[in-house]
Every structure is written in structure tokens, then in C-alpha cells.
Design a protein around this motif. Structure first.
Motif, PDB file in Angstrom:
ATOM      1  N   PHE A   5       7.562   2.773  -2.614  1.00 48.08           N
ATOM      2  CA  PHE A   5       6.303   2.370  -3.229  1.00 48.08           C
ATOM      3  C   PHE A   5       6.428   0.927  -3.698  1.00 48.08           C
ATOM      4  O   PHE A   5       7.532   0.388  -3.811  1.00 48.08           O
ATOM      5  N   GLU A   6       5.316   0.304  -3.943  1.00 47.24           N
ATOM      6  CA  GLU A   6       5.309  -1.100  -4.355  1.00 47.24           C
ATOM      7  C   GLU A   6       4.227  -1.329  -5.393  1.00 47.24           C
ATOM      8  O   GLU A   6       3.195  -0.653  -5.415  1.00 47.24           O
ATOM      9  N   SER A   7       4.470  -2.305  -6.261  1.00 49.16           N
ATOM     10  CA  SER A   7       3.481  -2.709  -7.258  1.00 49.16           C
ATOM     11  C   SER A   7       3.206  -4.196  -7.105  1.00 49.16           C
ATOM     12  O   SER A   7       4.086  -4.972  -6.718  1.00 49.16           O
ATOM     13  N   SER A  36       1.078   1.205  -5.031  1.00 48.06           N
ATOM     14  CA  SER A  36       0.835   1.839  -3.724  1.00 48.06           C
ATOM     15  C   SER A  36       2.074   2.598  -3.281  1.00 48.06           C
ATOM     16  O   SER A  36       3.168   2.013  -3.201  1.00 48.06           O
ATOM     17  N   TYR A  37       1.912   3.889  -3.018  1.00 47.38           N
ATOM     18  CA  TYR A  37       2.976   4.687  -2.428  1.00 47.38           C
ATOM     19  C   TYR A  37       2.876   4.563  -0.903  1.00 47.38           C
ATOM     20  O   TYR A  37       1.802   4.772  -0.323  1.00 47.38           O
ATOM     21  N   VAL A  73       3.943   9.836   1.698  1.00 46.50           N
ATOM     22  CA  VAL A  73       2.492   9.868   1.844  1.00 46.50           C
ATOM     23  C   VAL A  73       1.935   8.574   1.265  1.00 46.50           C
ATOM     24  O   VAL A  73       2.323   8.154   0.168  1.00 46.50           O
ATOM     25  N   ALA A  74       1.038   7.935   1.993  1.00 50.67           N
ATOM     26  CA  ALA A  74       0.475   6.659   1.555  1.00 50.67           C
ATOM     27  C   ALA A  74      -0.770   6.889   0.699  1.00 50.67           C
ATOM     28  O   ALA A  74      -1.705   7.563   1.135  1.00 50.67           O
ATOM     29  N   PHE A  75      -0.757   6.347  -0.524  1.00 44.54           N
ATOM     30  CA  PHE A  75      -1.943   6.394  -1.389  1.00 44.54           C
ATOM     31  C   PHE A  75      -1.739   5.423  -2.545  1.00 44.54           C
ATOM     32  O   PHE A  75      -0.613   5.001  -2.833  1.00 44.54           O
ATOM     33  N   ASP A  76      -2.825   5.052  -3.204  1.00 44.26           N
ATOM     34  CA  ASP A  76      -2.789   4.199  -4.386  1.00 44.26           C
ATOM     35  C   ASP A  76      -2.879   5.069  -5.631  1.00 44.26           C
ATOM     36  O   ASP A  76      -3.750   5.945  -5.716  1.00 44.26           O
TER      37      ASP A  76
END
Length: 801
Positions: A416-418, A461-462, A466-469
Motif C-alpha cells: 500500500f502507499e500513502s 491506496s492498497y 486487493v486494490a482500493f482507497d
């Protein structure tokens, strides 16, 4: 358009009635009727030895003694190489213009006189304590933050990036009287990157006058940079290199050029610090039907680069007007290339045995500032000044995370990233008017407008599996804050021994904070009067008693209201808090200076003080969030004692003791609790001088346990040393050793409550050795005249306060 119109309106002040004024003027000449510049002129009562006024003749031999009441006086004039001159005077209700004063040559004068004066490291003035930088071997090669740690009444919290004075937080930092508006982390890093070679002195202002913003309930720390007002070209260059656990190096310099009515000046500094910021976090938190019991180990090799510069000009516009302008900027580069956090659970938490989290963080701040200052002097005592500053900041803080979760023999990975982007802009305009009132009072009036705009884009954002905000940490916040202020103050003497300074400041502020996700968050108006009063009594030539009272406000920083966030692991987060409210404080202080002994007693009552690093538990998401929060009330009773002792011609020492009793009333699960304790610090310095050019200093510092709302800091002690060689041309070679035994760079923050416990051990890099070299350049003969002028300024302050 309304905001811009309001701003422009503050650049004009209604005409003010100028009251009568009385002064003594004269000119000094020698036997050949040549002017005598930089002679000392002292005004004393007709009977007695108390100094009433002091001045130094200018380069044309002229002097002026202002704001005098009618009466009988004695005027004394002295200058090296000439006989002293004295005469009795009668001042009626009119200015007194004296005929030329002739000083006779002293027949016993030396062909060449060399006087070396050394200011004390700590000086007490009417409203502030001054730390003189250039005379300390332990300060040579050090930075501003390390020097502040040894200053009277100052406590530096490197974990939460905060400063306090006499136990009070909410300290405002200014450079040459202009407030810095960096966020807390960038401010502390700027101080850590500011070399002593660019500093002349540090002023600790516990009771700021009404001309200062009412913001900052802890007072003001003003950093005065080295500038030289002499004609010609001169300056100084400094370089240093050092090593602790990793390398560090940098350089700085300043220059001055003056000819006629034009003065050009500038300075620069660059600092490269490869460091470690490691910590351990032990936590035990009771969640519904489950307890988290874990230990976290963080290894954080960081690079901090701080590069700043300033260039400007002063221009005389005729005999009465002057204009000053400068452009300043800084680049902060903070790079955490490969931080590793390993969390072990003593009892599996949510079936997790262990988590390993790696992160790469960049936190950069770009800043520039344009400042303009115009002054018009109606006469030597009456002036009007107008200022306009524009400041711009851009903060960019992206972080990438990768997590490995070990659960029942299986391994799960996630990424994940911020991101955080924050542009911040200020327009600041002010107008000030100064004039005498009668013979012994000087008054000042002014108005100021500060308009601020901020936008804060954050996103979590993950990316996998699984990709999601995450909606909790994804938002865009905009903020606008307008602060309008006006003040009136007066200072003077109603007798040779009694003096005062009184002021009243009115501030109106409007703060609007909006969220794309949640809509309007804050729409707050605040109007308030802030009084300040200081009364001083001259006990003798070098002894003074000062009583003071003020009321201040501590507004939360913009980075608190529009914060970043950082994951130490998936259950522990460092964040801000847009719900933080301004705090109001009332302070009373007594200062007693007996020669070189300084004693201060202060009591402060704060409502809604902001306390840093407070724990908040999100039991639904099972998160421990450390953030700034308001506590209900804080009462502080503090004392400071500073004094030097000289044992031999070669051995002298300084002692600085601080103690304060503090009672906090934080909130725990919605209920007010009470926590009180005594806290103390001590700084000891031993100085040894060898021959005329070598000096060594040994320092030690002790901090007791210090309460902080629901948490407390554990006690620590540190030692340091410095060795300095002074060369005849003014160059200095210095070796400094910070935190000699690596015992003072540990910051332990503990919270121990019935349903949660955490123990945070923050290990900054200690045991740092630095080698620095500084050398002056340019016309040093001209430069040596500067201390004479500085000496006269001290005399005038003593006479006028």
C-alpha cells in the motif's frame, strides 16, 4: 477581493498626534576640531551614579539623548586616548543644543590600545534572556537546536518536534524578528541544520510585547543572524564534517557589502545529515474480547538535507526614509530509503504471530519568502514603518509500504502507499508607529493582517492483494485563516529606578476548514484582547527586579489541522488531528538579576493546551493512533536559576537549573483525570582557557521525568565537550563532541493506564563528533568597529528599560 482590500487597508494608519519631546544634542571634537566618532556619552542625575541615558557619537561626532524630562543632570563623555569630560546641565521645557564639546588628548595614552571584551554567554534584559553564541567552545561547530538544549528554561522534544520555555509549549520561533511558519518537523530540522557560525545570539522572550503576535503561549525564541553594518566588504565562511553512526557534513557563510546608502547582505547554509532514527514500541491494549500485547522494533536510516539562503539589500532613500528587502528560501530533503519495522505478538492477535513492514518515505519541503520593509523617520525619535511579506511552502510526502504477515505458519503479503501534497501560502502586512510621549515615555501603535491559504491532499491506496482507497485516510482538506490585529503599547520610566512596559493587543481570527469527504469541518471566529504588563525596578547599577503578566493564545499548526500520517505497523499510526482547538494561557513572572545571577519564577494557567503524542484507540479498527490533542487544563509553576562561577584565571563555569511543578487535566475515555508531578533540568558547563587562543568546554545536561498529558517522558542525562583554537585573523578551528557517551539521545515516552499501556523508546543518533573551521574575510579593520556600537546599544537598553 474583500480579503485583498482588507489587507491593503492595514498598510495605512490614521494620523497620530505627536506630543512634546525634550532632548539633549551635541557634537564632539578634539583639540584640532576634528570630529570624534564612537565616543561614550552618559547622562546621570545631578546627584548619584545611576545611569539614566547612554549614547555613542556617530561618524560625524554627533550624539542625541532622547525622551528626557526637565531637571538637573550630569553629562559625562569618555573615549580611549582622551581625558574624561563632565558638566552639569539644566534641562527646561525645551530641547537643549550644546556647543561643541572638546576632548583633550591624554598625555599618558598608549600608542596602540587593544581591548578584548567578551560578552557573557547568558544575559538578562528587561523582557528576555539573551544567549550569546560566539563565545562558547562547546557551541563552536554545534547547531541551533543543540545550543537551545543548553539555554535557560528551554526544553527540546525531538520526538514530537516541539519546544517549550519554562515548562510552557506553544513556542514561536522567529529569525531576525520575523516569524517562521514551518511545520514542527521542518522547523526542528531547520534548527538542527543551522550552524552557529551564522548566529549572533538567541533571544528567549518569555513575555513578548504587544507588538508581537498573541499566538504562542510559550513565548518567542528569536534567532538573530550575524550581520555587519560597516562600510566595505566582509563576511565569514564555515565548513564542518562529522560522524556519529553515519556521516554528516556542511558549509555556511555570510557576507556584507556597504557603500554610501546601499547595503547588500546575504547568507547561505547547506547541511547533509546521514542519521538513524530508530525506536522500539512496547504496547498492551485491551480491545473487545481480545488484548493486543506486542513489541515493535523499528530501524530507520534517514537522510536529512537542509539547504537555505537569503540575499537582500538596505537602501537609504534620503535623510529620513529607508527601504529594506530580501528574498529567502530553503529546501528540505528527507529520505527514508529502507525503514524496517518488525512486530512480534506475545499472544497471537487476530491470529497474527508477527508482522514485518518495510517503508520508503520522502518528505520534502520547498519554501521561499519575499520581505519588504519601509521606514520613514520624522526625526530621531519618531518613525513609521510598513512591512509586507509573502511566504510560500510546498510539502510533498509520499510513502510506499510492503507488509509481510505471519499467521499460523502461513505468510501473506500486501502493498500500500500513502501520498500527501500540501501547498501553503501567507500574505502578511503590518504598519507600526513609534513616538515619544513627554520626556520619559515612548509609545507604539500598529496594525497587522495575516491571510493564509492551505490545501492538503492525502490518499491511502492498497495495491495488493486487493486494490482500493481507504476512505479514512483519503481526503482533500482546504483551509483559509484570516487574522486581523491592532495594538497599543507604551514603555518608559517614571523615576530613575522605576520603569514599565504595558500593552494591549486585539486580535480577530476567522478559520474555515472544509473537507471533500465530510464537508465543512470548522468555521470558527475568535475575538479577544490580550494584555501585557511589565514593571521593573533598578536595584543598583547591575541589579534589576522585573514583574510581568501576559495573556497569549496557542493556535494549532496547519500541519496539525491538515496532517500527514505514518504507519509504524498496521496497528500503530502517527497522525495529526483537525479537531484541535486553540489554547488560552495567562502567565505571571518574576525576574531578578543580581549582577550575573539570573533568577526567574513563573506561573501559567492554560485552558485547552495542546499536548503532543497523546494516545487514541480506535477499538473498531483496532488502531493505536498517536496524535496532538487538547487536554482540559494545565497549570505550571516554574523556576530558573542561572549563574557563573570563576575559580581561577583559567577555569570558569556556568550553572543553569530549571524546575517546574505541572498539573495536567487530560481526558481519558471522556472523563477528566488529574496528573501532577515535579520536573527538572540542569545544565552545567566548565570552561578552561589555555594561553590566549585555546579554550575547552565540558557540558552536562540532566532531565527528570516530565509529564505530558496521559503520557510522561523518562529521565535522561547527556555529556558533551568542545575544544576551540582562535587565530589572530579571527579564524576558529573547533572540535565538538555531542552526547559523549550516547546516553542523552534516548527519548522514552510512556503511557500507563488501566486499559492500555505503551512504552516508546526513541533512539536518535548520539555520540557525534564534529570538526569545524570558520574564517572571516574582507575588511576586518572596519569590522572591528561593530562591537563598539553593540556596546552602546547595551548601555541604551539599560538606561531606557
Amino acid at each position: 477581493m474583500i480579503r485583498q482590500t482588507t489587507l491593503l487597508s492595514f498598510l495605512f494608519l490614521l494620523p497620530l498626534l505627536v506630543p512634546a519631546q525634550y532632548r539633549i544634542q551635541g557634537n564632539l571634537v578634539d583639540e584640532a576640531h576634528r570630529v570624534l566618532a564612537y565616543a561614550n556619552v552618559l547622562l546621570l542625575p545631578s546627584e548619584g551614579t545611576e545611569l539614566l541615558k547612554g549614547a555613542v557619537s556617530d561618524d560625524q561626532g554627533a550624539f542625541v539623548l532622547n525622551s528626557l524630562a526637565p531637571g538637573s543632570y550630569r553629562l559625562q563623555v569618555s573615549m580611549v586616548g582622551y581625558r574624561d569630560w563632565e558638566q552639569s546641565l539644566e534641562l527646561d521645557t525645551a530641547d537643549l543644543l550644546l556647543p561643541d564639546i572638546l576632548l583633550a588628548t591624554d598625555a599618558a595614552m598608549l600608542e596602540e590600545v587593544s581591548v578584548v571584551a567578551k560578552k557573557p554567554v547568558f544575559e538578562r534584559r528587561a523582557d528576555r534572556t539573551v544567549v550569546n553564541i560566539q563565545n562558547s567552545a562547546a557551541s563552536a561547530g554545534a547547531n541551533a537546536l543543540e545550543i537551545l538544549e543548553r539555554a535557560p528554561g528551554v526544553n527540546v522534544d525531538r520526538l514530537n518536534n516541539t519546544l517549550s520555555l519554562m515548562g510552557k509549549s506553544g513556542v514561536i520561533v522567529a529569525i531576525n524578528g520575523k516569524r517562521t511558519r514551518l511545520d514542527a518537523e521542518a522547523l526542528v530540522q531547520m534548527l538542527a541544520a543551522m550552524p552557529e557560525g551564522n548566529l549572533q545570539r538567541i533571544e528567549l522572550i518569555n513575555n513578548p510585547p504587544a507588538s508581537y503576535d498573541a499566538d504562542g503561549d510559550g513565548g518567542v525564541i528569536n534567532l538573530v543572524l550575524i550581520e555587519n553594518d560597516e562600510r566595505g566588504v566582509n563576511g565569514q565562511l564555515n565548513v564542518f564534517g562529522g560522524y556519529g553512526q553515519r556521516g554528516k557534513y556542511g558549509a555556511s557563510g555570510n557576507f556584507n557589502w556597504k557603500r554610501g546608502g546601499l547595503h547588500l547582505f546575504g547568507n547561505f547554509s547547506t547541511d547533509h545529515n546521514h542519521t538513524n532514527q530508530d525506536f522500539e514500541l512496547r504496547s498492551r491494549i485491551q480491545y473487545p474480547n481480545q488484548q493486543l500485547d506486542s513489541r515493535q522494533d523499528n530501524r530507520r536510516p534517514a537522510y536529512i538535507g537542509m539547504h537555505s539562503g537569503r540575499i537582500g539589500a538596505d537602501l537609504e532613500l534620503g535623510a529620513k526614509a529607508s527601504w529594506s528587502t530580501f528574498v529567502a528560501g530553503s529546501l528540505r530533503r528527507w529520505d527514508l530509503a529502507n525503514a524496517r519495522a518488525s512486530t512480534d505478538y506475545f499472544v497471537p492477535f487476530s491470529n497474527i504471530d508477527r508482522i514485518e513492514l518495510t517503508s520508503q518515505e520522502i518528505n520534502n519541503t520547498d519554501h521561499y519568502m519575499v520581505s519588504n520593509h519601509f521606514t520613514y523617520r520624522f526625526n530621531t525619535d519618531q518613525k513609521l514603518s510598513v512591512d509586507y511579506d509573502y511566504l510560500s511552502y510546498f510539502i510533498d510526502n509520499p510513502t510506499n509500504y510492503q507488509s509481510l504477515t505471519f499467521r499460523a505458519g502461513e505468510t501473506e503479503s500486501s502493498r500500500f502507499e500513502s501520498t500527501k501534497e500540501t501547498p501553503l501560502r501567507f500574505h502578511v502586512a503590518r504598519v507600526d508607529y513609534e513616538a515619544p510621549w513627554g520626556g520619559s515615555v515612548r509609545w507604539q501603535a500598529g496594525a497587522k493582517a495575516t491571510l493564509a491559504d492551505l490545501a492538503n491532499d492525502t490518499r491511502l491506496s492498497y495495491l495488493s492483494p486487493v486494490a482500493f482507497d481507504d476512505p479514512l485516510f483519503t481526503d482533500r482538506i482546504t483551509m483559509r485563516e484570516d487574522i486581523l490585529a491592532a495594538y497599543l503599547s507604551a514603555e518608559g520610566n517614571w523615576s530613575p529606578r522605576w520603569g514599565f512596559r504595558a500593552g494591549l493587543r486585539f486580535e480577530y481570527s476567522n478559520s474555515v476548514l472544509d473537507s471533500d469527504r465530510d464537508g465543512p469541518l470548522i468555521d470558527r471566529d475568535l475575538s479577544r484582547l490580550f494584555p501585557s504588563l511589565s514593571i521593573n525596578y533598578q536595584l543598583g547599577e547591575t541589579n534589576k527586579l522585573t514583574l510581568s503578566y501576559n495573556e497569549r493564545i496557542n493556535r494549532p499548526s496547519f500541519q496539525t489541522l491538515a496532517p500527514a500520517f505514518y504507519f509504524f505497523d498496521i496497528n500503530s499510526i502517527l497522525a495529526g488531528n483537525f479537531n484541535t482547538l486553540p489554547g488560552i494561557s495567562r502567565s505571571a513572572q518574576v525576574d531578578l538579576s543580581l549582577g550575573t545571577w539570573l533568577l526567574s519564577l513563573a506561573y501559567t494557567d492554560e485552558q485547552n493546551p495542546i499536548s503532543w503524542g497523546q494516545p487514541d484507540i480506535d477499538r473498531e479498527r483496532k488502531l493505536l493512533i498517536l496524535s496532538p490533542r487538547n487536554i482540559n487544563r494545565r497549570q505550571t509553576l516554574g523556576a530558573n536559576l542561572s549563574f557563573p562561577l570563576t575559580f581561577t584565571k583559567f577555569w570558569s563555569s556556568r550553572y543553569n537549573f530549571n524546575g517546574f511543578w505541572q498539573r495536567d487535566q487530560p481526558l481519558l475515555d471522556g472523563q477528566v483525570i488529574e496528573v501532577s508531578a515535579f520536573n527538572g533540568t540542569a545544565n552545567l558547563t566548565q570552561t578552561f582557557r589555555f594561553a590566549d587562543s585555546w579554550e575547552a568546554e565540558f557540558t552536562s545536561r540532566w532531565n527528570s521525568r516530565i509529564n505530558n498529558g496521559l503520557t510522561y517522558w523518562r529521565a535522561r542525562v547527556s555529556f558533551g565537550m568542545g575544544l576551540q583554537k582562535q587565530f589572530k585573523n579571527g579564524a576558529k578551528l573547533a572540535l565538538s563532541w555531542y552526547d559523549l557517551f550516547d546516553t542523552g539521545s534516548f527519548f522514552g515516552l510512556t503511557a500507563d493506564q488501566p486499559d492500555f499501556f505503551y512504552d516508546w523508546n526513541y533512539d536518535l543518533e548520539g555520540n557525534i563528533v564534529r570538526l569545524s573551521f570558520s574564517t572571516p574575510f574582507g575588511n576586518q579593520k572596519l569590522k572591528t568597529r561593530a562591537p563598539r556600537r553593540a556596546g552602546s546599544e547595551e548601555v541604551q537598553r539599560r538606561a531606557n528599560n
